[in-house]
Motif scaffolding. Structure first.
Motif, short mmCIF file in Angstrom:
data_model
loop_
_atom_site.label_atom_id
_atom_site.label_comp_id
_atom_site.label_asym_id
_atom_site.label_seq_id
_atom_site.Cartn_x
_atom_site.Cartn_y
_atom_site.Cartn_z
N PHE A 115 0.85 -1.19 0.00
CA PHE A 115 0.00 0.00 0.00
C PHE A 115 0.89 1.25 0.00
N SER A 116 0.46 2.27 -0.72
CA SER A 116 1.27 3.48 -0.85
C SER A 116 0.41 4.72 -0.68
N ARG A 117 1.01 5.72 -0.04
CA ARG A 117 0.29 6.99 0.11
C ARG A 117 0.21 7.74 -1.21
N SER A 118 0.96 7.30 -2.20
CA SER A 118 0.94 7.96 -3.52
C SER A 118 -0.31 7.62 -4.32
N TYR A 119 -1.02 6.58 -3.90
CA TYR A 119 -2.24 6.17 -4.60
C TYR A 119 -3.42 6.34 -3.65
N ALA A 120 -4.27 7.32 -3.93
CA ALA A 120 -5.40 7.62 -3.04
C ALA A 120 -6.38 6.46 -2.97
N THR A 121 -6.49 5.68 -4.05
CA THR A 121 -7.46 4.59 -4.06
C THR A 121 -7.03 3.41 -3.18
N ASP A 122 -5.76 3.37 -2.76
CA ASP A 122 -5.31 2.27 -1.92
C ASP A 122 -6.07 2.21 -0.60
N ASP A 123 -6.51 3.38 -0.10
CA ASP A 123 -7.20 3.41 1.19
C ASP A 123 -8.53 2.66 1.17
N THR A 124 -9.18 2.59 0.02
CA THR A 124 -10.53 2.02 -0.02
C THR A 124 -10.72 0.90 -1.03
N ALA A 125 -9.82 0.76 -2.01
CA ALA A 125 -10.09 -0.17 -3.10
C ALA A 125 -8.89 -1.04 -3.48
N ALA A 126 -7.94 -1.20 -2.59
CA ALA A 126 -6.76 -2.01 -2.91
C ALA A 126 -6.68 -3.21 -1.97
N PHE A 127 -6.17 -4.31 -2.51
CA PHE A 127 -6.01 -5.54 -1.72
C PHE A 127 -4.61 -6.11 -1.93
N VAL A 128 -4.07 -6.66 -0.87
CA VAL A 128 -2.85 -7.46 -0.95
C VAL A 128 -3.20 -8.86 -0.44
N LEU A 129 -2.89 -9.89 -1.21
CA LEU A 129 -3.16 -11.26 -0.80
C LEU A 129 -1.84 -11.94 -0.40
N ASN A 130 -1.96 -13.02 0.34
CA ASN A 130 -0.77 -13.86 0.51
C ASN A 130 -0.75 -14.92 -0.58
N GLU A 131 0.37 -15.62 -0.72
CA GLU A 131 0.51 -16.60 -1.81
C GLU A 131 -0.55 -17.69 -1.75
N THR A 132 -0.89 -18.13 -0.53
CA THR A 132 -1.90 -19.18 -0.39
C THR A 132 -3.24 -18.72 -0.94
N ALA A 133 -3.63 -17.48 -0.65
CA ALA A 133 -4.91 -16.95 -1.15
C ALA A 133 -4.90 -16.88 -2.67
N ALA A 134 -3.79 -16.38 -3.23
CA ALA A 134 -3.71 -16.26 -4.70
C ALA A 134 -3.83 -17.64 -5.35
N ARG A 135 -3.17 -18.63 -4.75
CA ARG A 135 -3.22 -19.99 -5.30
C ARG A 135 -4.64 -20.54 -5.24
#
Length: 802
Positions: A552-572
């Motif tokens: 997540f980055s403060r440079s992208y305003a949409t990260d606060d409400t519309a961004a996701f980071v998954l772990n490898e197990t979830a992606a698989r």
């Protein structure tokens, strides 16, 4: 007659002091271990039995199933708030239903301000189900009115000293004033709950606290501990069978396909719980069985010791038996003589054992965090058990020489035929193998437990856990935590600061269904992901590695409400074989919609007893209740802690500064296993000690029996090493046989134990090789002492001895 038996028994003990000492010490240690373990087991089995209605009081459990394959997703000892009143309404068998909610809060009175974690909101009928001893106040009225609170006796003393607290107020979280309406005694240590405060449940109906609507309709907040008191004669299975239809009727038509309700007996909570929340006590019935068996095994080893030495010395008393029979003694009298000697020895051993228990009990209490006392032995039921075990030990230990030796005809005995036969020692061989086999199993178990704990301590978790300090956030609204973080980072000892909804070493109890793009719309993936809310700095603070994409980055305003980071197990599990394939994909989780910006390498958020779950990471600041601070090591650690405290006191002057280290929390995840490791080591050492006492006595007896033989061999040129080998080899062969027999048993038992860990070490052949070397070395040192002594004796003196 009895006095005569005891008089002769006492004389025999004095005549053979060394053998008497070995027997008494061995049996005393065995009895002491048995008594200590019995006190521990008795305490474990007594949990919640002090409640008068415990036999018909149950806790409601809720289990969530995976919608995809029906496997258990989550098992909780708490349920949603609507269940309580609806169970009472729909089931006449439910005589009483009471809901409680555990909470923590800042409690203030005058100059006294403390963070309290054991505040229990409880319905007014609590005292009709559970037994609290109310010292001051009316239990029927104390929890009726909102914002009423009862204090345990220690808390009343803590906040009000010697003054009466009745009618006075306590301020919680600097928002609400609660009036004190009673004082109660703390629940006994054998309770699965230990509230310091009992607050009126009706307080939760206030919209500022929880809200009446939430209590009626919130099916997702499964935080309420709910007890059901069944009417006399009602059977819990009847309710459990009706629960699926009850859920489908009250929640939604297919609620029973993903949610299962069950009942657990109050007295089973401590030892039979396998729930995923942290409310249960840390008992486990398997360990009760295990340590009960160990206590019996150690006592058995002590009995085997006595039988071994008594059998060996029986050959020397054969002529005594023959003469007694010749002059008219009946077999029953001779049996009585031998058994009275055995019981007298065990009585002496019991006295020594009680002294050992008194000495060891404080250390056991410190180790187990219990309050065991010697006075518990005076309990009539337990006293009967102690006396019974003592008599049984005496009877078992003396049974063989008593019944075997007295069975022969006096002519055979006086001619020495029996003594010669008994020197072959077949029974002694079996007994030595049995006692050393038990000791070897304990040694192997100790080594395996140690290896597993070492494996866990050094396992790569996928993030930095050392020098991470954890702080709980304050729930008051209006606090700018971004500003607090920046102030915390103004010290060179503070390397990183992040915030999150949960922290490693805890359970990820929040989970929702995920959604993926199907054409132009989003469709359910049928994959349930665990939820973790973080801020921009959480992943860097823990030095987590990205497998693909970005954080997540403060440079992208949409990260606060519309961004996701998954772990490898979830992606698989969502169908992307490579992490890069998930980046930029449209994604939904619960009510949130957005896209995947990154995939982290898998990390072990929970205990290594659980496999890595699929995790969805997102940003929702209002959920973030933890601050994680990474500090520099060495001298910077204390400097950093001092800085954290100064910032905290400046920002939150009304709140005590409390913190904990992440690595210490991880250590507590394996407290039970670490306790096992220590206890296995102690018991293995005791088993070896008792076994070696027996070997020492046997080797001394054998050396005495072969004194003339040793003298002749020395005259004929035998060397000291050769004589030592001659005298030692028979007993060492028995130890070797015990190793061969015990190793498969130990391997099977520890393989079953390791099954409790998803990530576990293997049982190396070196475990058995090292154990064999240790056991043989200890046995050789024990036996060789007497062998060397006998081999070094002057042959002239040896030949004159017979």
């Amino acid at each position: 007659m009895l006095s005569n038996y005891l008089k002769i028994a006492f004389r025999n003990l004095l005549k053979h002091k060394t053998f008497g000492f070995i027997n008494i010490v061995g049996v005393a240690i065995g009895l002491a271990c048995f008594l200590l373990i019995a006190l521990y087991v008795r305490d474990e089995l007594s949990f919640d039995r002090f409640h008068a209605k415990a036999d018909r009081t149950y806790r409601v459990l809720r289990t969530f199933l995976n919608a995809n394959d029906g496997t258990v997703e989550l098992k909780l000892g708490t349920v949603a708030p609507p269940f309580g009143p609806l169970i009472k309404q729909d089931f006449p068998e439910a005589e009483q239903v009471v809901r409680t909610l555990n909470n923590n809060a800042l409690v203030k009175h005058g100059d006294h301000v403390y963070n309290e974690s054991r505040i229990l909101f409880a319905e007014e009928n609590l005292f009709k189900v559970l037994d609290f001893r109310v010292i001051i106040g009316n239990p029927d009225q104390a929890l009726v009115n909102p914002f009423s609170i009862m204090l345990s006796q220690p808390m009343a003393q803590k906040y009000f000293g010697n003054e009466s607290p009745m009618g006075k107020s306590l301020r919680l979280n600097n928002r609400f004033d609660f009036m004190v309406t009673g004082v109660f005694e703390p629940l006994p240590s054998q309770s699965h709950i230990h509230p310091d405060f009992l607050a009126a449940f009706s307080t939760l109906r206030d919209d500022r606290v929880y809200g009446a609507e939430g209590l009626r309709t919130n099916w997702s907040n499964n935080s309420f501990l709910t007890y059901v008191l069944l009417a006399k004669g009602a059977h819990p299975d009847k309710l459990v069978k009706a629960f699926p239809a009850f859920q489908n009727r009250r929640i939604e038509p297919k609620a029973s396909t993903y949610s299962i309700l069950n009942l657990q007996k109050l007295t089973d909570i401590h030892l039979h719980s396998d729930t995923d929340d942290a409310l249960d006590a840390d008992g486990d019935i398997r360990y009760v069985y295990l340590f009960s068996a160990i206590g019996l095994f150690i006592l058995l080893i002590a009995c085997i010791n006595y039988m071994n030495l008594a059998t060996a010395r029986s050959a020397l008393r054969a002529r005594e038996v023959g003469m007694r029979k010749v002059v008219g003694a009946f077999r029953g009298q001779l049996v009585g003589q031998f058994l009275s000697e055995s019981i007298l020895l065990v009585v002496f051993a019991l006295g020594l054992a009680l002294i050992l228990v008194m000495v060891c009990l404080p250390y056991l209490n410190d180790f187990t965090q219990k309050q065991l006392t010697l006075s518990q032995l005076i309990n009539p039921g337990f006293l009967v058990i102690v006396v019974g075990i003592t008599l049984l030990t005496g009877l078992v230990s003396g049974s063989y020489p008593a019944f075997f030796l007295t069975s022969f005809q006096p002519v055979s005995v006086l001619k020495g035929k029996i003594a010669s036969a008994m020197r072959t020692g077949k029974l002694r061989a079996v007994l030595v193998v049995a006692q050393f086999a038990i000791a070897v199993v304990l040694i192997i178990s100790t080594v395996v437990v140690y290896n597993q704990m070492d494996y866990i301590r050094n396992y790569k978790l996928g993030y930095q856990k050392d020098q991470i300090v954890l702080l709980r956030t304050v729930s008051d609204s209006g606090i700018d935590y971004e500003a607090v973080k920046q102030e915390l980072k103004r010290n060179s000892a503070v390397l990183a600061v992040g915030m999150s909804s949960r922290i490693p070493s805890g359970r990820l109890l929040d989970s929702w269904e995920s959604y993926v793009a199907k054409g132009d719309s989003m469709a359910p993936s049928k994959v349930i992901l665990k939820a973790l809310s973080v801020d921009h700095d959480f992943i860097p603070a823990y030095a987590m590695k990205m497998a693909a994409g970005r954080n997540f980055s403060r440079s992208y305003a949409t990260d606060d409400t519309a961004a996701f980071v998954l772990n490898e197990t979830a992606a698989r599990m969502l169908g992307w074989k490579q992490p890069e394939q998930a980046i930029g994909k449209a994604f939904g989780y619960g009510q949130r919609r957005g896209q995947i910006i990154g995939v982290t390498k898998d990390f072990h958020f929970e205990s290594l007893k659980q496999s890595i779950p699929p995790i969805a990471i997102f940003m929702e600041p209002k959920r973030n209740g933890w601050i994680s601070v990474q500090l520099a090591g060495g001298a910077g650690l204390q400097n950093g802690l001092a800085h954290l405290e100064s910032v905290w006191k400046r920002r939150f002057p009304e709140r005590p500064f409390t913190y904990e280290f992440l690595d210490q929390r991880f250590g507590r995840l394996y407290t039970t296993e670490q306790t096992q490791q220590t206890l296995f080591g102690i018991f293995a050492g005791i088993a070896i000690l008792i076994s070696c006492l027996g070997l020492f006595g046997l080797s001394m007896f054998m050396a005495e029996q072969r004194t003339k033989e040793i003298g002749i061999r020395k005259v004929l040129g035998a060397t000291t090493p050769g004589l030592v080998a001659l005298l030692s080899k028979d007993l060492l062969k028995l130890v070797l046989i015990s190793l061969i027999l015990a190793s498969p048993v130990a391997w099977w038992g520890m393989t079953q134990w390791l099954e409790g860990f998803v990530y576990r070490t293997s049982i190396s052949p070196w475990v058995f090789i090292v154990t064999a070397a240790i056991a043989l070395l200890i046995a050789f040192l024990t036996v060789s002492f007497q062998s060397i002594k006998a081999a070094l004796m002057n042959p002239v003196k040896s030949l004159r001895s017979e």
